[in-house]
Scaffold this motif. Sequence first.
Motif, PDB file in Angstrom:
ATOM      1  N   GLN A  64      38.625  24.971 -18.897  1.00 59.25           N
ATOM      2  CA  GLN A  64      38.133  26.296 -19.255  1.00 59.25           C
ATOM      3  C   GLN A  64      36.774  26.548 -18.597  1.00 59.25           C
ATOM      4  OE1 GLN A  64      38.659  27.562 -23.382  1.00 59.25           O
ATOM      5  NE2 GLN A  64      39.732  25.631 -23.806  1.00 59.25           N
ATOM      6  N   TYR A  65      35.958  25.502 -18.543  1.00 63.60           N
ATOM      7  CA  TYR A  65      34.643  25.650 -17.909  1.00 63.60           C
ATOM      8  C   TYR A  65      34.776  25.952 -16.421  1.00 63.60           C
ATOM      9  CZ  TYR A  65      30.145  24.501 -15.901  1.00 63.60           C
ATOM     10  OH  TYR A  65      28.982  24.552 -15.175  1.00 63.60           O
ATOM     11  N   LEU A  66      35.660  25.238 -15.744  1.00 60.50           N
ATOM     12  CA  LEU A  66      35.825  25.461 -14.302  1.00 60.50           C
ATOM     13  C   LEU A  66      36.338  26.867 -14.014  1.00 60.50           C
ATOM     14  CD1 LEU A  66      37.303  22.013 -13.190  1.00 60.50           C
ATOM     15  CD2 LEU A  66      34.977  22.885 -12.810  1.00 60.50           C
ATOM     16  N   ARG A  67      37.251  27.368 -14.853  1.00 58.88           N
ATOM     17  CA  ARG A  67      37.719  28.742 -14.669  1.00 58.88           C
ATOM     18  C   ARG A  67      36.583  29.726 -14.862  1.00 58.88           C
ATOM     19  NH1 ARG A  67      42.382  27.110 -17.685  1.00 58.88           N
ATOM     20  NH2 ARG A  67      41.531  28.114 -19.558  1.00 58.88           N
ATOM     21  N   TRP A  68      35.773  29.483 -15.912  1.00 54.80           N
ATOM     22  CA  TRP A  68      34.641  30.380 -16.177  1.00 54.80           C
ATOM     23  C   TRP A  68      33.612  30.317 -15.046  1.00 54.80           C
ATOM     24  CZ3 TRP A  68      29.488  28.978 -16.899  1.00 54.80           C
ATOM     25  CH2 TRP A  68      28.633  30.003 -17.303  1.00 54.80           C
ATOM     26  N   LEU A  77      31.471  37.813 -15.455  1.00 54.11           N
ATOM     27  CA  LEU A  77      31.030  37.008 -16.594  1.00 54.11           C
ATOM     28  C   LEU A  77      32.157  36.707 -17.556  1.00 54.11           C
ATOM     29  CD1 LEU A  77      27.613  38.732 -17.417  1.00 54.11           C
ATOM     30  CD2 LEU A  77      27.995  36.605 -16.168  1.00 54.11           C
ATOM     31  N   GLY A  78      33.324  37.250 -17.304  1.00 48.56           N
ATOM     32  CA  GLY A  78      34.460  36.999 -18.177  1.00 48.56           C
ATOM     33  C   GLY A  78      34.586  38.037 -19.268  1.00 48.56           C
ATOM     34  N   THR A  79      35.561  37.830 -20.128  1.00 45.66           N
ATOM     35  CA  THR A  79      35.836  38.755 -21.226  1.00 45.66           C
ATOM     36  C   THR A  79      35.601  38.063 -22.558  1.00 45.66           C
ATOM     37  OG1 THR A  79      37.501  39.920 -19.925  1.00 45.66           O
ATOM     38  CG2 THR A  79      37.580  40.227 -22.309  1.00 45.66           C
ATOM     39  N   SER A  80      34.899  38.739 -23.434  1.00 44.91           N
ATOM     40  CA  SER A  80      34.626  38.184 -24.759  1.00 44.91           C
ATOM     41  C   SER A  80      35.852  38.359 -25.644  1.00 44.91           C
ATOM     42  CB  SER A  80      33.418  38.897 -25.388  1.00 44.91           C
ATOM     43  OG  SER A  80      33.304  38.577 -26.757  1.00 44.91           O
ATOM     44  N   SER A  82      35.903  37.612 -28.867  1.00 48.00           N
ATOM     45  CA  SER A  82      35.485  38.076 -30.188  1.00 48.00           C
ATOM     46  C   SER A  82      35.203  39.574 -30.227  1.00 48.00           C
ATOM     47  CB  SER A  82      34.243  37.297 -30.647  1.00 48.00           C
ATOM     48  OG  SER A  82      33.197  37.410 -29.696  1.00 48.00           O
ATOM     49  N   TYR A  83      34.761  40.150 -29.106  1.00 47.73           N
ATOM     50  CA  TYR A  83      34.481  41.592 -29.059  1.00 47.73           C
ATOM     51  C   TYR A  83      35.573  42.374 -28.340  1.00 47.73           C
ATOM     52  CZ  TYR A  83      29.760  40.939 -30.873  1.00 47.73           C
ATOM     53  OH  TYR A  83      28.682  40.643 -31.677  1.00 47.73           O
ATOM     54  N   GLY A  84      36.442  41.670 -27.636  1.00 50.66           N
ATOM     55  CA  GLY A  84      37.524  42.341 -26.946  1.00 50.66           C
ATOM     56  C   GLY A  84      37.060  43.233 -25.815  1.00 50.66           C
ATOM     57  N   GLN A  85      35.968  42.875 -25.144  1.00 55.81           N
ATOM     58  CA  GLN A  85      35.450  43.653 -24.024  1.00 55.81           C
ATOM     59  C   GLN A  85      34.728  42.715 -23.069  1.00 55.81           C
ATOM     60  OE1 GLN A  85      32.080  45.426 -26.968  1.00 55.81           O
ATOM     61  NE2 GLN A  85      32.082  46.344 -24.957  1.00 55.81           N
ATOM     62  N   PRO A  86      34.489  43.161 -21.835  1.00 53.79           N
ATOM     63  CA  PRO A  86      33.790  42.289 -20.882  1.00 53.79           C
ATOM     64  C   PRO A  86      32.428  41.841 -21.407  1.00 53.79           C
ATOM     65  CG  PRO A  86      34.761  44.167 -19.755  1.00 53.79           C
ATOM     66  CD  PRO A  86      34.917  44.433 -21.221  1.00 53.79           C
ATOM     67  N   VAL A  87      32.084  40.609 -21.089  1.00 55.99           N
ATOM     68  CA  VAL A  87      30.798  40.071 -21.512  1.00 55.99           C
ATOM     69  C   VAL A  87      29.646  40.930 -20.984  1.00 55.99           C
ATOM     70  CG1 VAL A  87      29.224  38.100 -21.287  1.00 55.99           C
ATOM     71  CG2 VAL A  87      31.659  37.714 -21.742  1.00 55.99           C
ATOM     72  N   ALA A  88      29.784  41.420 -19.759  1.00 58.10           N
ATOM     73  CA  ALA A  88      28.737  42.261 -19.176  1.00 58.10           C
ATOM     74  C   ALA A  88      28.485  43.496 -20.032  1.00 58.10           C
ATOM     75  CB  ALA A  88      29.121  42.663 -17.758  1.00 58.10           C
ATOM     76  N   ASP A  89      29.558  44.076 -20.610  1.00 58.90           N
ATOM     77  CA  ASP A  89      29.393  45.255 -21.454  1.00 58.90           C
ATOM     78  C   ASP A  89      28.701  44.901 -22.767  1.00 58.90           C
ATOM     79  OD1 ASP A  89      30.660  46.677 -19.502  1.00 58.90           O
ATOM     80  OD2 ASP A  89      32.586  46.810 -20.534  1.00 58.90           O
TER      81      ASP A  89
END
Length: 317
Positions: A64-68, A77-80, A82-89
């Motif tokens: 999972q770390y290598l994919r991230w 930055l990937g998708t959160s 817990s919030y169901g939206q991009p981490v950047a947002d």
Amino acid sequence: MAVRRLLLAVPVLVLTSVVVFGLAAASPFDPLVGYLGDRYLTAGAAEQQQLRDTLGLDDPWYEQYLRWAGSLLSGDLGTSRSYGQPVADVLAERLPWTVLLAGTALVLAVATALMLGVWTAWRQGGVADRVVTAVAHALEGVPPFVVALAAIGIFALGLSWLPVAGLTDAGAAVSVGQVSRHLILPAGVLAVSQLPWLLLHVRQSLIAAFGEDHVVGARARGLPARTVVLRHALPTALLPFVTLVGTRLPELVTGAILVESVFSWPGVAAAVVRSAMQVDFPLLAALTLLAAVVVLLGSLLADVVYTVLDPRVAADG
């Protein structure tokens, strides 16, 4: 010096992100609980397993770390979960409010420390000096959330001068007036939590500076007290003070998270707690790296300013 420090920051950030993923993998919380919410209790075992396979939750943490990390290198930055939206947002929505809170608190703490530090050092041994230093020493051992609860009890519940929590009053639109009024208590509490170390450091540095030859000479020439303090002693005391401000940034970041939680300030604190409890790898890693970057850049900036203020300090020292 700056280039060397920035290059050294790279392995530090890599190690930090690896540790975050490793610790999160050892967490007892099931990330699927946060992802499904109330549906977790009604979802069947087959549906849960399908989601785990889709989200890669059963993959080893290092995979999972290598994919991230691969996504991060491409600017994603990937998708959160817990919030169901991009981490950047998530960061774009919450980070400005944390910067406003922490920045305001830092300015208040530095300005107050300089004023009270100069005053108590010049009036060393007086009533004001004894009272201020005693209060500062007492506050050193008080956690920020205790100061926050005391401030709420006095100024919000007791005197009703200021709002208890939130960014605005219920139903009110976001405006400069609303935000400023709601910012007073959390920023003040965070400033007070950082003030003792800064104030006592300024006071002690000034007392030491008063014994240096150029300050003693200025006094002997009959220069006004204001001139002696502000133009001769204070510049000398400011050099170590700049370094101290840089080293206090980790405490400022930690204090901001605690204060935001108490005052329901819409910054990154809630995101930190939520991402940790729900093992939201992308968001948790981004927030941790962001905090590490702030600390590293703050330390670097303090050293650069120190070097600029005192050319005698070798940049490669």
